[in-house]
Scaffold this motif. Sequence first.
Motif, PDB file in Angstrom:
ATOM      1  N   ILE A 162       1.007  -0.650  -0.176  1.00 40.35           N
ATOM      2  CA  ILE A 162       0.176   0.138   0.225  1.00 40.35           C
ATOM      3  C   ILE A 162       0.849   1.187   0.018  1.00 40.35           C
ATOM      4  O   ILE A 162       1.386   1.556   0.625  1.00 40.35           O
ATOM      5  CB  ILE A 162      -0.790   0.211   1.193  1.00 40.35           C
ATOM      6  N   ASP A 163       0.976   1.616  -1.138  1.00 41.20           N
ATOM      7  CA  ASP A 163       1.517   3.375  -0.496  1.00 41.20           C
ATOM      8  C   ASP A 163       0.350   4.393  -0.771  1.00 41.20           C
ATOM      9  O   ASP A 163      -0.803   3.964  -0.474  1.00 41.20           O
ATOM     10  CB  ASP A 163       2.302   3.554  -2.069  1.00 41.20           C
ATOM     11  N   TYR A 164       0.639   5.316  -0.998  1.00 45.45           N
ATOM     12  CA  TYR A 164       0.365   6.934  -1.156  1.00 45.45           C
ATOM     13  C   TYR A 164      -1.438   7.215  -1.732  1.00 45.45           C
ATOM     14  O   TYR A 164      -2.510   7.320  -1.714  1.00 45.45           O
ATOM     15  CB  TYR A 164       0.034   8.620  -0.865  1.00 45.45           C
ATOM     16  N   GLU A 218      -8.633  -0.053  11.912  1.00 46.45           N
ATOM     17  CA  GLU A 218      -8.062  -1.384  12.859  1.00 46.45           C
ATOM     18  C   GLU A 218      -9.413  -2.154  13.067  1.00 46.45           C
ATOM     19  O   GLU A 218      -8.914  -1.495  13.683  1.00 46.45           O
ATOM     20  CB  GLU A 218      -7.324  -1.015  13.592  1.00 46.45           C
ATOM     21  N   LYS A 219      -9.521  -3.424  13.122  1.00 48.85           N
ATOM     22  CA  LYS A 219     -10.527  -4.943  13.665  1.00 48.85           C
ATOM     23  C   LYS A 219      -9.447  -5.103  14.753  1.00 48.85           C
ATOM     24  O   LYS A 219      -8.776  -5.810  14.376  1.00 48.85           O
ATOM     25  CB  LYS A 219     -10.846  -5.106  12.780  1.00 48.85           C
ATOM     26  N   SER A 220      -9.982  -5.565  15.917  1.00 54.00           N
ATOM     27  CA  SER A 220      -9.732  -6.152  17.067  1.00 54.00           C
ATOM     28  C   SER A 220     -10.791  -7.052  17.959  1.00 54.00           C
ATOM     29  O   SER A 220     -11.824  -6.361  18.326  1.00 54.00           O
ATOM     30  CB  SER A 220      -9.035  -5.287  17.876  1.00 54.00           C
ATOM     31  N   GLY A 221     -10.669  -8.014  17.562  1.00 53.48           N
ATOM     32  CA  GLY A 221     -12.190  -8.656  18.094  1.00 53.48           C
ATOM     33  C   GLY A 221     -13.309  -8.496  16.898  1.00 53.48           C
ATOM     34  O   GLY A 221     -13.339  -8.309  15.330  1.00 53.48           O
ATOM     35  N   GLU A 222     -14.231  -7.804  17.684  1.00 55.85           N
ATOM     36  CA  GLU A 222     -15.781  -7.597  17.284  1.00 55.85           C
ATOM     37  C   GLU A 222     -15.344  -5.568  16.860  1.00 55.85           C
ATOM     38  O   GLU A 222     -16.941  -5.182  16.352  1.00 55.85           O
ATOM     39  CB  GLU A 222     -16.747  -8.142  17.569  1.00 55.85           C
ATOM     40  N   ASN A 223     -14.680  -4.810  17.362  1.00 59.09           N
ATOM     41  CA  ASN A 223     -14.612  -3.946  17.518  1.00 59.09           C
ATOM     42  C   ASN A 223     -13.565  -3.246  16.616  1.00 59.09           C
ATOM     43  O   ASN A 223     -12.453  -3.512  15.873  1.00 59.09           O
ATOM     44  CB  ASN A 223     -14.133  -3.276  19.472  1.00 59.09           C
ATOM     45  N   TYR A 224     -13.965  -1.696  15.991  1.00 53.87           N
ATOM     46  CA  TYR A 224     -13.679  -1.167  14.590  1.00 53.87           C
ATOM     47  C   TYR A 224     -13.300  -0.280  14.761  1.00 53.87           C
ATOM     48  O   TYR A 224     -13.599   1.019  15.869  1.00 53.87           O
ATOM     49  CB  TYR A 224     -14.078  -0.570  13.717  1.00 53.87           C
ATOM     50  N   THR A 225     -11.904   0.616  15.049  1.00 54.56           N
ATOM     51  CA  THR A 225     -10.936   2.189  15.495  1.00 54.56           C
ATOM     52  C   THR A 225     -11.001   1.888  14.722  1.00 54.56           C
ATOM     53  O   THR A 225      -9.767   2.167  13.231  1.00 54.56           O
ATOM     54  CB  THR A 225     -10.278   1.438  16.401  1.00 54.56           C
ATOM     55  N   LEU A 226     -11.553   3.468  13.997  1.00 56.65           N
ATOM     56  CA  LEU A 226     -11.050   4.396  13.113  1.00 56.65           C
ATOM     57  C   LEU A 226      -9.461   4.828  13.078  1.00 56.65           C
ATOM     58  O   LEU A 226      -8.756   5.327  14.497  1.00 56.65           O
ATOM     59  CB  LEU A 226     -11.897   5.800  12.716  1.00 56.65           C
ATOM     60  N   ILE A 227      -8.203   4.330  12.109  1.00 53.48           N
ATOM     61  CA  ILE A 227      -6.811   4.783  12.528  1.00 53.48           C
ATOM     62  C   ILE A 227      -6.832   5.656  11.080  1.00 53.48           C
ATOM     63  O   ILE A 227      -7.037   5.850   9.939  1.00 53.48           O
ATOM     64  CB  ILE A 227      -5.728   3.761  12.790  1.00 53.48           C
ATOM     65  N   LYS A 228      -5.322   5.849  10.866  1.00 54.08           N
ATOM     66  CA  LYS A 228      -5.129   7.518  10.346  1.00 54.08           C
ATOM     67  C   LYS A 228      -4.392   6.342   8.981  1.00 54.08           C
ATOM     68  O   LYS A 228      -3.939   5.353   8.827  1.00 54.08           O
ATOM     69  CB  LYS A 228      -3.462   7.912  10.597  1.00 54.08           C
ATOM     70  N   PHE A 229      -4.358   6.855   7.950  1.00 56.38           N
ATOM     71  CA  PHE A 229      -4.107   6.386   6.868  1.00 56.38           C
ATOM     72  C   PHE A 229      -2.648   5.852   6.756  1.00 56.38           C
ATOM     73  O   PHE A 229      -1.979   4.989   6.071  1.00 56.38           O
ATOM     74  CB  PHE A 229      -4.525   7.073   4.809  1.00 56.38           C
ATOM     75  N   ALA A 230      -2.060   6.902   7.366  1.00 55.25           N
ATOM     76  CA  ALA A 230      -0.348   6.682   7.240  1.00 55.25           C
ATOM     77  C   ALA A 230       0.143   5.812   8.009  1.00 55.25           C
ATOM     78  O   ALA A 230       1.222   5.236   7.524  1.00 55.25           O
ATOM     79  CB  ALA A 230       0.189   8.488   7.499  1.00 55.25           C
ATOM     80  N   ASP A 231      -0.817   5.168   9.045  1.00 58.42           N
ATOM     81  CA  ASP A 231      -0.227   4.005   9.668  1.00 58.42           C
ATOM     82  C   ASP A 231      -0.361   2.288   9.039  1.00 58.42           C
ATOM     83  O   ASP A 231      -0.058   1.639   9.790  1.00 58.42           O
ATOM     84  CB  ASP A 231      -1.583   3.901  10.951  1.00 58.42           C
ATOM     85  N   ILE A 232      -0.548   2.696   8.450  1.00 64.07           N
ATOM     86  CA  ILE A 232      -0.715   1.285   7.115  1.00 64.07           C
ATOM     87  C   ILE A 232      -0.362   1.501   6.023  1.00 64.07           C
ATOM     88  O   ILE A 232      -0.188   0.484   4.863  1.00 64.07           O
ATOM     89  CB  ILE A 232      -2.272   0.412   6.409  1.00 64.07           C
ATOM     90  N   MET A 233       1.138   2.767   5.587  1.00 65.04           N
ATOM     91  CA  MET A 233       1.663   2.295   4.649  1.00 65.04           C
ATOM     92  C   MET A 233       2.798   1.522   4.480  1.00 65.04           C
ATOM     93  O   MET A 233       3.655   0.912   5.552  1.00 65.04           O
ATOM     94  CB  MET A 233       2.646   4.045   4.467  1.00 65.04           C
TER      95      MET A 233
END
Length: 135
Positions: A73-75, A95-110
């Motif tokens: 994944i790039d920009y 970011e999914k953990s168990g059944e929970n979804y947390t909004l994260i920054k796009f830069a975190d998945i580069m």
Amino acid sequence: DGYSYGVVTDVTLDNTRKYITSFVLDVKGQLMTLNGRYKSSLGKGSVVKIITGSKGVESISGLVEIKDTISDIDYSSVYAGGKKYSISEDVTVYEKSGENYTLIKFADIMGVSGKNVHAYMSTSSLDKVRVIITE
């Protein structure tokens, strides 16, 4: 009128279990509840496109997951199965953990890759990646 994208975090079925009477959606980190009577194959964990108009939500439809394993994944793109998929400028990343979804920054998945990353878009080949979920 517009579109938004998110994840179904819960559904309530009627007594016949054929109709959904309530959806709980996470749309860019905000929870939204829709009540009504929906004949739908969407369930908990479905990644969706929500179309809104002057009277509120007009429709909900499922997005399609890119089936191949994501290699990078790039920009601007997701790479999977030897193909390049453009990413929407307003992509939503969870970011999914168990059944929970947390909004994260796009830069975190580069540069993230592998079977724990999932990218979603509509069925149109012209569409862009709208939602990315990492586990």
